[in-house]
Motif scaffolding. Structure first.
Motif, PDB file in Angstrom:
ATOM      1  N   TYR A   7      45.373 -68.777  21.315  1.00 32.33           N
ATOM      2  CA  TYR A   7      45.485 -69.083  22.746  1.00 32.33           C
ATOM      3  C   TYR A   7      46.949 -69.054  23.186  1.00 32.33           C
ATOM      4  N   ARG A   8      47.821 -69.645  22.392  1.00 29.82           N
ATOM      5  CA  ARG A   8      49.246 -69.647  22.732  1.00 29.82           C
ATOM      6  C   ARG A   8      49.790 -68.225  22.792  1.00 29.82           C
ATOM      7  N   GLN A   9      49.357 -67.382  21.857  1.00 32.38           N
ATOM      8  CA  GLN A   9      49.809 -65.984  21.849  1.00 32.38           C
ATOM      9  C   GLN A   9      49.286 -65.251  23.089  1.00 32.38           C
ATOM     10  N   ALA A  10      48.012 -65.469  23.403  1.00 30.79           N
ATOM     11  CA  ALA A  10      47.433 -64.826  24.585  1.00 30.79           C
ATOM     12  C   ALA A  10      48.114 -65.318  25.859  1.00 30.79           C
ATOM     13  N   GLN A  11      48.459 -66.595  25.894  1.00 35.84           N
ATOM     14  CA  GLN A  11      49.130 -67.167  27.056  1.00 35.84           C
ATOM     15  C   GLN A  11      50.499 -66.509  27.259  1.00 35.84           C
ATOM     16  N   ALA A  12      51.227 -66.317  26.155  1.00 35.90           N
ATOM     17  CA  ALA A  12      52.540 -65.659  26.244  1.00 35.90           C
ATOM     18  C   ALA A  12      52.386 -64.212  26.688  1.00 35.90           C
ATOM     19  N   ASP A  13      51.375 -63.532  26.151  1.00 35.82           N
ATOM     20  CA  ASP A  13      51.142 -62.136  26.533  1.00 35.82           C
ATOM     21  C   ASP A  13      50.768 -62.045  28.015  1.00 35.82           C
ATOM     22  N   LEU A  14      49.953 -62.977  28.474  1.00 41.48           N
ATOM     23  CA  LEU A  14      49.533 -62.994  29.869  1.00 41.48           C
ATOM     24  C   LEU A  14      50.719 -63.262  30.794  1.00 41.48           C
ATOM     25  N   LYS A  15      51.604 -64.142  30.380  1.00 44.26           N
ATOM     26  CA  LYS A  15      52.789 -64.441  31.183  1.00 44.26           C
ATOM     27  C   LYS A  15      53.655 -63.190  31.330  1.00 44.26           C
ATOM     28  N   LYS A  16      53.831 -62.467  30.234  1.00 43.43           N
ATOM     29  CA  LYS A  16      54.619 -61.234  30.280  1.00 43.43           C
ATOM     30  C   LYS A  16      53.933 -60.209  31.173  1.00 43.43           C
ATOM     31  N   PHE A  17      52.620 -60.088  31.049  1.00 44.30           N
ATOM     32  CA  PHE A  17      51.865 -59.151  31.877  1.00 44.30           C
ATOM     33  C   PHE A  17      52.020 -59.495  33.361  1.00 44.30           C
ATOM     34  N   ASN A  18      51.906 -60.776  33.709  1.00 46.05           N
ATOM     35  CA  ASN A  18      52.036 -61.196  35.103  1.00 46.05           C
ATOM     36  C   ASN A  18      53.431 -60.919  35.649  1.00 46.05           C
ATOM     37  N   THR A  19      54.436 -61.127  34.833  1.00 41.17           N
ATOM     38  CA  THR A  19      55.809 -60.831  35.245  1.00 41.17           C
ATOM     39  C   THR A  19      55.962 -59.349  35.545  1.00 41.17           C
ATOM     40  N   ASP A  20      55.441 -58.509  34.644  1.00 42.49           N
ATOM     41  CA  ASP A  20      55.508 -57.059  34.854  1.00 42.49           C
ATOM     42  C   ASP A  20      54.721 -56.644  36.094  1.00 42.49           C
ATOM     43  N   LEU A  21      53.547 -57.227  36.272  1.00 40.30           N
ATOM     44  CA  LEU A  21      52.715 -56.905  37.420  1.00 40.30           C
ATOM     45  C   LEU A  21      53.407 -57.285  38.730  1.00 40.30           C
ATOM     46  N   ASN A  22      53.995 -58.476  38.773  1.00 35.28           N
ATOM     47  CA  ASN A  22      54.701 -58.915  39.983  1.00 35.28           C
ATOM     48  C   ASN A  22      55.872 -57.996  40.310  1.00 35.28           C
ATOM     49  N   ARG A  23      56.584 -57.560  39.287  1.00 33.54           N
ATOM     50  CA  ARG A  23      57.721 -56.648  39.502  1.00 33.54           C
ATOM     51  C   ARG A  23      57.217 -55.329  40.091  1.00 33.54           C
ATOM     52  N   GLU A  24      56.121 -54.815  39.555  1.00 37.54           N
ATOM     53  CA  GLU A  24      55.571 -53.561  40.065  1.00 37.54           C
ATOM     54  C   GLU A  24      55.064 -53.713  41.504  1.00 37.54           C
ATOM     55  N   LEU A  25      54.439 -54.850  41.805  1.00 39.15           N
ATOM     56  CA  LEU A  25      53.956 -55.073  43.170  1.00 39.15           C
ATOM     57  C   LEU A  25      55.109 -55.110  44.167  1.00 39.15           C
ATOM     58  N   LYS A  26      56.213 -55.729  43.786  1.00 35.73           N
ATOM     59  CA  LYS A  26      57.385 -55.766  44.671  1.00 35.73           C
ATOM     60  C   LYS A  26      57.927 -54.360  44.907  1.00 35.73           C
ATOM     61  N   GLU A  27      57.945 -53.554  43.854  1.00 43.49           N
ATOM     62  CA  GLU A  27      58.426 -52.183  43.995  1.00 43.49           C
ATOM     63  C   GLU A  27      57.501 -51.377  44.912  1.00 43.49           C
ATOM     64  N   LEU A  28      56.200 -51.586  44.768  1.00 44.74           N
ATOM     65  CA  LEU A  28      55.257 -50.890  45.647  1.00 44.74           C
ATOM     66  C   LEU A  28      55.414 -51.332  47.103  1.00 44.74           C
ATOM     67  N   GLN A  29      55.704 -52.608  47.318  1.00 44.42           N
ATOM     68  CA  GLN A  29      55.951 -53.095  48.677  1.00 44.42           C
ATOM     69  C   GLN A  29      57.197 -52.446  49.267  1.00 44.42           C
ATOM     70  N   LYS A  30      58.232 -52.293  48.448  1.00 46.47           N
ATOM     71  CA  LYS A  30      59.449 -51.620  48.917  1.00 46.47           C
ATOM     72  C   LYS A  30      59.149 -50.168  49.288  1.00 46.47           C
ATOM     73  N   LEU A  31      58.350 -49.505  48.450  1.00 45.19           N
ATOM     74  CA  LEU A  31      57.984 -48.120  48.724  1.00 45.19           C
ATOM     75  C   LEU A  31      57.198 -48.015  50.025  1.00 45.19           C
ATOM     76  N   GLU A  32      56.286 -48.936  50.255  1.00 40.21           N
ATOM     77  CA  GLU A  32      55.493 -48.933  51.485  1.00 40.21           C
ATOM     78  C   GLU A  32      56.388 -49.139  52.710  1.00 40.21           C
ATOM     79  N   LYS A  33      57.386 -50.004  52.592  1.00 39.78           N
ATOM     80  CA  LYS A  33      58.324 -50.216  53.704  1.00 39.78           C
ATOM     81  C   LYS A  33      59.095 -48.937  54.019  1.00 39.78           C
ATOM     82  N   ILE A  34      59.499 -48.217  52.972  1.00 41.76           N
ATOM     83  CA  ILE A  34      60.215 -46.952  53.178  1.00 41.76           C
ATOM     84  C   ILE A  34      59.301 -45.965  53.899  1.00 41.76           C
ATOM     85  N   ARG A  35      58.047 -45.900  53.483  1.00 42.96           N
ATOM     86  CA  ARG A  35      57.091 -44.986  54.119  1.00 42.96           C
ATOM     87  C   ARG A  35      56.844 -45.350  55.582  1.00 42.96           C
ATOM     88  N   LEU A  36      56.737 -46.652  55.848  1.00 39.69           N
ATOM     89  CA  LEU A  36      56.475 -47.082  57.221  1.00 39.69           C
ATOM     90  C   LEU A  36      57.667 -46.818  58.139  1.00 39.69           C
TER      91      LEU A  36
END
Length: 128
Positions: free
Chosen positions: A82-111
Motif C-alpha cells: 500500500y505504501r508503495q502504491a501510495q508513493a506511485d500514485l502521488k508521483k502519477f498525480n504530480t505528473d498528471l497535474n503538470r500535464e494538465l497545466k501545460e494543456l491549459q496553457k496550450l488552450e490559452k494560446i489557441r484561444l
C-alpha cells in the motif's frame, strides 16, 4: 581601459560565485536525495525481512500461533504494498497535474490566436 577590466572582473567574480553556490547546494541536494532513497529502500527491505522471518517462525509453531503469525506477515506485506502504491500514485498525480497545466496553457494560446500555428507547434514541442 580600467573600467573594462573592472567590469570584466566583476562578471568573472559573479560567475565564480554562481558556480560555487551551485557546487555547494547541488552537491548537498544530491547527497540528501541519495540518503532519502537509501533509507526508503532500507525500510522496504527491513519490512520484507520481517515478513520472511514471521513466515519462517510460523512454520515452527502450533496451528493457532502459526495462523496468527502468517496473518501478521500478510498484513505487514499489504501495508508495504500500500505504501508503495501510495508513493506511485502521488508521483502519477504530480505528473498528471503538470500535464494538465501545460494543456491549459496550450488552450490559452489557441484561444488568443487560433491562426498562429507556429506558436502552437513550438509550444507542443516544448511540452513533449
Amino acid at each position: 581601459m580600467t573600467s573594462l577590466f573592472s567590469s570584466r572582473d566583476i562578471q568573472v567574480k559573479s560567475m565564480e560565485q554562481t558556480v560555487k553556490h551551485a557546487e555547494k547546494y547541488l552537491g548537498e541536494i544530491c547527497y540528501l536525495l541519495g540518503s532519502y532513497t537509501r533509507k526508503t529502500a532500507k525500510l522496504r527491505d527491513k519490512a520484507d525481512l520481517l515478513v520472511a522471518q514471521l513466515y519462517d517462525f510460523s512454520s515452527t509453531e502450533g496451528p493457532e500461533l502459526q495462523i496468527g503469525l502468517k496473518n501478521l506477515a500478510e498484513d505487514l506485506a499489504m501495508v508495504q504494498d500500500y505504501r508503495q502504491a501510495q508513493a506511485d500514485l502521488k508521483k502519477f498525480n504530480t505528473d498528471l497535474n503538470r500535464e494538465l497545466k501545460e494543456l491549459q496553457k496550450l488552450e490559452k494560446i489557441r484561444l488568443r490566436n487560433p491562426a498562429d500555428r507556429q506558436s502552437i507547434v513550438s509550444f507542443t514541442y516544448q511540452f513533449q
